[in-house]
Design a protein around this motif. Structure first.
Motif, PDB file in Angstrom:
ATOM      1  N   PHE A   3      21.545   1.907 -25.468  1.00 18.42           N
ATOM      2  CA  PHE A   3      21.830   2.049 -24.042  1.00 18.42           C
ATOM      3  C   PHE A   3      22.420   3.437 -23.819  1.00 18.42           C
ATOM      4  O   PHE A   3      23.344   3.848 -24.514  1.00 18.42           O
ATOM      5  CB  PHE A   3      22.807   0.975 -23.571  1.00 18.42           C
ATOM      6  N   PHE A   4      21.864   4.153 -22.866  1.00 19.58           N
ATOM      7  CA  PHE A   4      22.320   5.490 -22.536  1.00 19.58           C
ATOM      8  C   PHE A   4      23.101   5.433 -21.233  1.00 19.58           C
ATOM      9  O   PHE A   4      22.655   4.800 -20.278  1.00 19.58           O
ATOM     10  CB  PHE A   4      21.131   6.436 -22.345  1.00 19.58           C
ATOM     11  N   VAL A   5      24.234   6.106 -21.196  1.00 17.35           N
ATOM     12  CA  VAL A   5      24.990   6.231 -19.951  1.00 17.35           C
ATOM     13  C   VAL A   5      24.916   7.695 -19.545  1.00 17.35           C
ATOM     14  O   VAL A   5      25.254   8.584 -20.322  1.00 17.35           O
ATOM     15  CB  VAL A   5      26.460   5.792 -20.120  1.00 17.35           C
ATOM     16  N   GLU A   6      24.438   7.904 -18.335  1.00 14.72           N
ATOM     17  CA  GLU A   6      24.353   9.248 -17.792  1.00 14.72           C
ATOM     18  C   GLU A   6      25.122   9.290 -16.486  1.00 14.72           C
ATOM     19  O   GLU A   6      25.168   8.303 -15.746  1.00 14.72           O
ATOM     20  CB  GLU A   6      22.896   9.651 -17.596  1.00 14.72           C
ATOM     21  N   GLY A   7      25.746  10.418 -16.237  1.00 16.27           N
ATOM     22  CA  GLY A   7      26.542  10.573 -15.027  1.00 16.27           C
ATOM     23  C   GLY A   7      25.844  11.475 -14.035  1.00 16.27           C
ATOM     24  O   GLY A   7      25.394  12.563 -14.376  1.00 16.27           O
ATOM     25  N   LEU A   8      25.750  11.016 -12.804  1.00 11.36           N
ATOM     26  CA  LEU A   8      25.151  11.782 -11.720  1.00 11.36           C
ATOM     27  C   LEU A   8      26.275  12.338 -10.861  1.00 11.36           C
ATOM     28  O   LEU A   8      27.062  11.583 -10.292  1.00 11.36           O
ATOM     29  CB  LEU A   8      24.234  10.899 -10.879  1.00 11.36           C
ATOM     30  N   SER A   9      26.375  13.656 -10.796  1.00 14.19           N
ATOM     31  CA  SER A   9      27.369  14.320  -9.952  1.00 14.19           C
ATOM     32  C   SER A   9      26.725  14.621  -8.613  1.00 14.19           C
ATOM     33  O   SER A   9      25.867  15.488  -8.518  1.00 14.19           O
ATOM     34  CB  SER A   9      27.860  15.608 -10.617  1.00 14.19           C
ATOM     35  N   LYS A  10      27.156  13.901  -7.591  1.00 14.84           N
ATOM     36  CA  LYS A  10      26.552  14.017  -6.262  1.00 14.84           C
ATOM     37  C   LYS A  10      26.972  15.276  -5.535  1.00 14.84           C
ATOM     38  O   LYS A  10      26.292  15.738  -4.647  1.00 14.84           O
ATOM     39  CB  LYS A  10      26.965  12.830  -5.398  1.00 14.84           C
ATOM     40  N   PHE A  11      28.101  15.820  -5.898  1.00 18.26           N
ATOM     41  CA  PHE A  11      28.676  16.908  -5.127  1.00 18.26           C
ATOM     42  C   PHE A  11      28.076  18.269  -5.429  1.00 18.26           C
ATOM     43  O   PHE A  11      28.435  19.251  -4.807  1.00 18.26           O
ATOM     44  CB  PHE A  11      30.198  16.963  -5.323  1.00 18.26           C
ATOM     45  N   GLN A  12      27.149  18.349  -6.359  1.00 21.69           N
ATOM     46  CA  GLN A  12      26.546  19.627  -6.730  1.00 21.69           C
ATOM     47  C   GLN A  12      25.345  19.932  -5.835  1.00 21.69           C
ATOM     48  O   GLN A  12      24.231  20.068  -6.292  1.00 21.69           O
ATOM     49  CB  GLN A  12      26.110  19.598  -8.204  1.00 21.69           C
ATOM     50  N   GLU A  13      25.558  19.998  -4.556  1.00 21.14           N
ATOM     51  CA  GLU A  13      24.469  20.268  -3.617  1.00 21.14           C
ATOM     52  C   GLU A  13      24.024  21.715  -3.731  1.00 21.14           C
ATOM     53  O   GLU A  13      24.840  22.580  -3.977  1.00 21.14           O
ATOM     54  CB  GLU A  13      24.914  19.959  -2.192  1.00 21.14           C
ATOM     55  N   PRO A  14      22.784  22.074  -3.531  1.00 21.71           N
ATOM     56  CA  PRO A  14      21.704  21.160  -3.171  1.00 21.71           C
ATOM     57  C   PRO A  14      21.122  20.434  -4.379  1.00 21.71           C
ATOM     58  O   PRO A  14      20.335  19.526  -4.230  1.00 21.71           O
ATOM     59  CB  PRO A  14      20.661  22.080  -2.560  1.00 21.71           C
ATOM     60  N   GLU A  15      21.488  20.822  -5.585  1.00 21.25           N
ATOM     61  CA  GLU A  15      20.962  20.147  -6.767  1.00 21.25           C
ATOM     62  C   GLU A  15      22.029  19.270  -7.388  1.00 21.25           C
ATOM     63  O   GLU A  15      23.140  19.716  -7.643  1.00 21.25           O
ATOM     64  CB  GLU A  15      20.487  21.179  -7.790  1.00 21.25           C
ATOM     65  N   LYS A  16      21.682  18.037  -7.634  1.00 20.66           N
ATOM     66  CA  LYS A  16      22.599  17.128  -8.298  1.00 20.66           C
ATOM     67  C   LYS A  16      22.562  17.398  -9.798  1.00 20.66           C
ATOM     68  O   LYS A  16      21.532  17.784 -10.332  1.00 20.66           O
ATOM     69  CB  LYS A  16      22.219  15.691  -7.993  1.00 20.66           C
ATOM     70  N   GLN A  17      23.681  17.190 -10.468  1.00 29.29           N
ATOM     71  CA  GLN A  17      23.779  17.408 -11.903  1.00 29.29           C
ATOM     72  C   GLN A  17      23.757  16.059 -12.628  1.00 29.29           C
ATOM     73  O   GLN A  17      24.396  15.111 -12.187  1.00 29.29           O
ATOM     74  CB  GLN A  17      25.087  18.128 -12.248  1.00 29.29           C
ATOM     75  N   VAL A  18      23.031  15.982 -13.727  1.00 30.11           N
ATOM     76  CA  VAL A  18      23.012  14.784 -14.560  1.00 30.11           C
ATOM     77  C   VAL A  18      23.453  15.198 -15.960  1.00 30.11           C
ATOM     78  O   VAL A  18      22.999  16.206 -16.485  1.00 30.11           O
ATOM     79  CB  VAL A  18      21.598  14.154 -14.637  1.00 30.11           C
ATOM     80  N   ARG A  19      24.372  14.435 -16.524  1.00 32.11           N
ATOM     81  CA  ARG A  19      24.816  14.738 -17.878  1.00 32.11           C
ATOM     82  C   ARG A  19      24.894  13.454 -18.689  1.00 32.11           C
ATOM     83  O   ARG A  19      25.149  12.376 -18.147  1.00 32.11           O
ATOM     84  CB  ARG A  19      26.149  15.468 -17.888  1.00 32.11           C
ATOM     85  N   ARG A  20      24.665  13.570 -19.966  1.00 29.06           N
ATOM     86  CA  ARG A  20      24.744  12.423 -20.869  1.00 29.06           C
ATOM     87  C   ARG A  20      26.215  12.139 -21.164  1.00 29.06           C
ATOM     88  O   ARG A  20      26.940  13.006 -21.626  1.00 29.06           O
ATOM     89  CB  ARG A  20      23.983  12.740 -22.160  1.00 29.06           C
ATOM     90  N   ILE A  21      26.642  10.926 -20.878  1.00 26.59           N
ATOM     91  CA  ILE A  21      28.005  10.500 -21.200  1.00 26.59           C
ATOM     92  C   ILE A  21      28.048   9.970 -22.619  1.00 26.59           C
ATOM     93  O   ILE A  21      28.973  10.251 -23.369  1.00 26.59           O
ATOM     94  CB  ILE A  21      28.503   9.447 -20.184  1.00 26.59           C
ATOM     95  N   GLY A  22      27.017   9.199 -23.007  1.00 29.18           N
ATOM     96  CA  GLY A  22      26.984   8.692 -24.373  1.00 29.18           C
ATOM     97  C   GLY A  22      25.845   7.722 -24.614  1.00 29.18           C
ATOM     98  O   GLY A  22      25.118   7.345 -23.689  1.00 29.18           O
ATOM     99  N   GLU A  23      25.709   7.343 -25.884  1.00 32.58           N
ATOM    100  CA  GLU A  23      24.714   6.359 -26.320  1.00 32.58           C
ATOM    101  C   GLU A  23      25.455   5.226 -26.994  1.00 32.58           C
ATOM    102  O   GLU A  23      26.353   5.456 -27.809  1.00 32.58           O
ATOM    103  CB  GLU A  23      23.736   6.997 -27.309  1.00 32.58           C
ATOM    104  N   TYR A  24      25.059   3.985 -26.690  1.00 30.50           N
ATOM    105  CA  TYR A  24      25.790   2.810 -27.152  1.00 30.50           C
ATOM    106  C   TYR A  24      24.826   1.744 -27.652  1.00 30.50           C
ATOM    107  O   TYR A  24      23.704   1.641 -27.168  1.00 30.50           O
ATOM    108  CB  TYR A  24      26.662   2.274 -26.012  1.00 30.50           C
ATOM    109  N   LEU A  25      25.284   0.952 -28.598  1.00 37.42           N
ATOM    110  CA  LEU A  25      24.443  -0.086 -29.184  1.00 37.42           C
ATOM    111  C   LEU A  25      24.379  -1.352 -28.348  1.00 37.42           C
ATOM    112  O   LEU A  25      23.427  -2.120 -28.452  1.00 37.42           O
ATOM    113  CB  LEU A  25      24.929  -0.417 -30.596  1.00 37.42           C
ATOM    114  N   THR A  26      25.406  -1.572 -27.522  1.00 39.50           N
ATOM    115  CA  THR A  26      25.420  -2.781 -26.694  1.00 39.50           C
ATOM    116  C   THR A  26      25.639  -2.411 -25.239  1.00 39.50           C
ATOM    117  O   THR A  26      26.216  -1.367 -24.922  1.00 39.50           O
ATOM    118  CB  THR A  26      26.540  -3.758 -27.123  1.00 39.50           C
TER     119      THR A  26
END
Length: 97
Positions: A3-26
């Motif tokens: 399972f991958f958790v990614e964070g979407l930063s909405k405040f980076q207008e006009p382009e939103k930023q996506v970053r990998r928070i981590g990878e998890y087994l459950t």
């Protein structure tokens, strides 16, 4: 399954930023990581005397939204976890309702 958790930063207008928070087994680990990320933002942005509504408005406007994906590229909706509801409840706890 991973399972991958990614964070979407909405405040980076006009382009939103996506970053990998981590990878998890459950999925439970992925949800816990998502909650930690929300808590970090709320605790960092909280100011003494702030209302829960004010803190939640900060999260809505500037908080990173955690998204959970499976390694088979399907977005999942984790039963029992909604980042907006979790953030709202935590704001109430942090601000003392």
């Amino acid at each position: 399954m991973t399972f991958f958790v990614e964070g979407l930063s909405k405040f980076q207008e006009p382009e939103k930023q996506v970053r990998r928070i981590g990878e998890y087994l459950t999925v439970e680990e992925a949800v816990a990581a998502s909650k930690r990320r929300i808590d970090e933002f709320l605790l960092r942005d909280y100011k003494a005397g702030m209302t829960a509504a004010e803190l939640y408005a900060q999260y809505e406007g500037f908080g990173e939204v955690p998204c959970i994906f499976r390694d088979d590229n399907q977005t999942i909706s984790v039963a029992g976890f909604n980042h907006w509801q979790y953030a709202k409840a935590r704001c109430a706890e942090i601000c003392g309702k």
